[in-house]
Design a protein around this motif. Sequence first.
Motif, short mmCIF file in Angstrom:
data_model
loop_
_atom_site.label_atom_id
_atom_site.label_comp_id
_atom_site.label_asym_id
_atom_site.label_seq_id
_atom_site.Cartn_x
_atom_site.Cartn_y
_atom_site.Cartn_z
N SER A 1 -4.27 23.05 3.41
CA SER A 1 -4.79 21.75 2.99
C SER A 1 -6.16 21.89 2.33
N ASP A 2 -6.51 20.89 1.53
CA ASP A 2 -7.83 20.87 0.90
C ASP A 2 -8.93 20.91 1.96
N ALA A 3 -8.73 20.17 3.05
CA ALA A 3 -9.75 20.11 4.09
C ALA A 3 -9.98 21.48 4.71
N SER A 4 -8.91 22.18 5.07
CA SER A 4 -9.06 23.49 5.70
C SER A 4 -9.72 24.48 4.74
N GLN A 5 -9.28 24.47 3.49
CA GLN A 5 -9.86 25.41 2.52
C GLN A 5 -11.33 25.10 2.26
N SER A 6 -11.67 23.82 2.17
CA SER A 6 -13.08 23.45 1.95
C SER A 6 -13.93 23.81 3.16
N LEU A 7 -13.44 23.50 4.36
CA LEU A 7 -14.21 23.81 5.56
C LEU A 7 -14.34 25.31 5.77
N ALA A 8 -13.32 26.08 5.39
CA ALA A 8 -13.42 27.54 5.46
C ALA A 8 -14.50 28.05 4.50
N LEU A 9 -14.53 27.49 3.30
CA LEU A 9 -15.56 27.88 2.33
C LEU A 9 -16.96 27.54 2.85
N ILE A 10 -17.10 26.35 3.40
CA ILE A 10 -18.39 25.92 3.94
C ILE A 10 -18.83 26.83 5.08
N ALA A 11 -17.93 27.09 6.02
CA ALA A 11 -18.25 27.96 7.15
C ALA A 11 -18.61 29.35 6.66
N GLY A 12 -17.85 29.86 5.70
CA GLY A 12 -18.14 31.19 5.16
C GLY A 12 -19.49 31.28 4.48
N GLU A 13 -19.84 30.26 3.72
CA GLU A 13 -21.14 30.26 3.03
C GLU A 13 -22.30 30.15 4.02
N LEU A 14 -22.17 29.26 5.00
CA LEU A 14 -23.25 29.11 5.98
C LEU A 14 -23.40 30.37 6.84
N ALA A 15 -22.27 30.98 7.20
CA ALA A 15 -22.31 32.22 7.98
C ALA A 15 -22.92 33.36 7.15
N ALA A 16 -22.52 33.46 5.89
CA ALA A 16 -23.09 34.49 5.02
C ALA A 16 -24.59 34.30 4.85
N ASN A 17 -25.04 33.06 4.72
CA ASN A 17 -26.48 32.80 4.62
C ASN A 17 -27.19 33.20 5.90
N ALA A 18 -26.58 32.93 7.05
CA ALA A 18 -27.20 33.34 8.32
C ALA A 18 -27.33 34.85 8.39
N VAL A 19 -26.33 35.56 7.90
CA VAL A 19 -26.36 37.03 7.91
C VAL A 19 -27.37 37.55 6.89
N ASN A 20 -27.35 37.01 5.67
CA ASN A 20 -28.20 37.53 4.60
C ASN A 20 -29.66 37.09 4.69
N HIS A 21 -29.90 35.88 5.18
CA HIS A 21 -31.26 35.33 5.15
C HIS A 21 -31.84 35.04 6.53
N GLY A 22 -31.01 35.03 7.56
CA GLY A 22 -31.48 34.68 8.90
C GLY A 22 -31.35 35.80 9.90
N HIS A 23 -31.00 36.98 9.41
CA HIS A 23 -30.73 38.11 10.30
C HIS A 23 -32.01 38.69 10.91
N VAL A 24 -31.95 38.87 12.21
CA VAL A 24 -32.96 39.61 12.94
C VAL A 24 -32.19 40.70 13.68
N PRO A 25 -32.58 41.98 13.54
CA PRO A 25 -31.81 43.05 14.18
C PRO A 25 -31.60 42.77 15.68
N GLY A 26 -30.35 42.97 16.10
CA GLY A 26 -30.02 42.78 17.51
C GLY A 26 -29.70 41.35 17.89
N ARG A 27 -29.81 40.41 16.95
CA ARG A 27 -29.52 39.00 17.24
C ARG A 27 -28.26 38.56 16.52
N ASN A 28 -27.50 37.68 17.16
CA ASN A 28 -26.27 37.13 16.60
C ASN A 28 -26.53 35.78 15.96
N PHE A 29 -25.56 35.30 15.20
CA PHE A 29 -25.62 33.91 14.75
C PHE A 29 -24.59 33.12 15.54
#
Length: 167
Positions: A42-70
Amino acid sequence: MNGENPPGGTFEMFFTSSRRGARLARRIVVRRLEEWGIPRDSDASQSLALIAGELAANAVNHGHVPGRNFYLRLSVQPPPGRDGSRAPVSARIEVSDTRDERRPVLRDRDDEAECGRGLLLVDALVSKWGVAERGIGKTVWCEYVIAPEVGGSQQVVTGDTGADDAR
């Protein structure tokens, strides 16, 4: 959406602050949505997957502190309907990381840039988003509205944003 009952539920989980963790977060969001009655194609699932992926990638790329999870929190809740009609269902995604000094900023990107468009995509898909402070770090959140299906039509996503809104 499948069935007569609108989906609803909450899912929360910590992920390793790595590309693999971001990919896993995205896949689990799709799976959880499917369990709640929102088909993966569905459009909703695909959009929410994209949103989750982008926010998670930003947490990894810009919010990462060694030894800490998101941390990712997904909630899908139908708003109260007094007359029994199928009101729009809202989804909220929150991704928390441990760096509060690196806050997301919505910027116009050069068409030739190879990165930096993720938040523009999120902004285009969600009804509103913002950043909330935490004791340590920050939470980037967004809300997505899934319109009820009308006569088999496609699901509709609202497009106006509230980038300055924070909880």
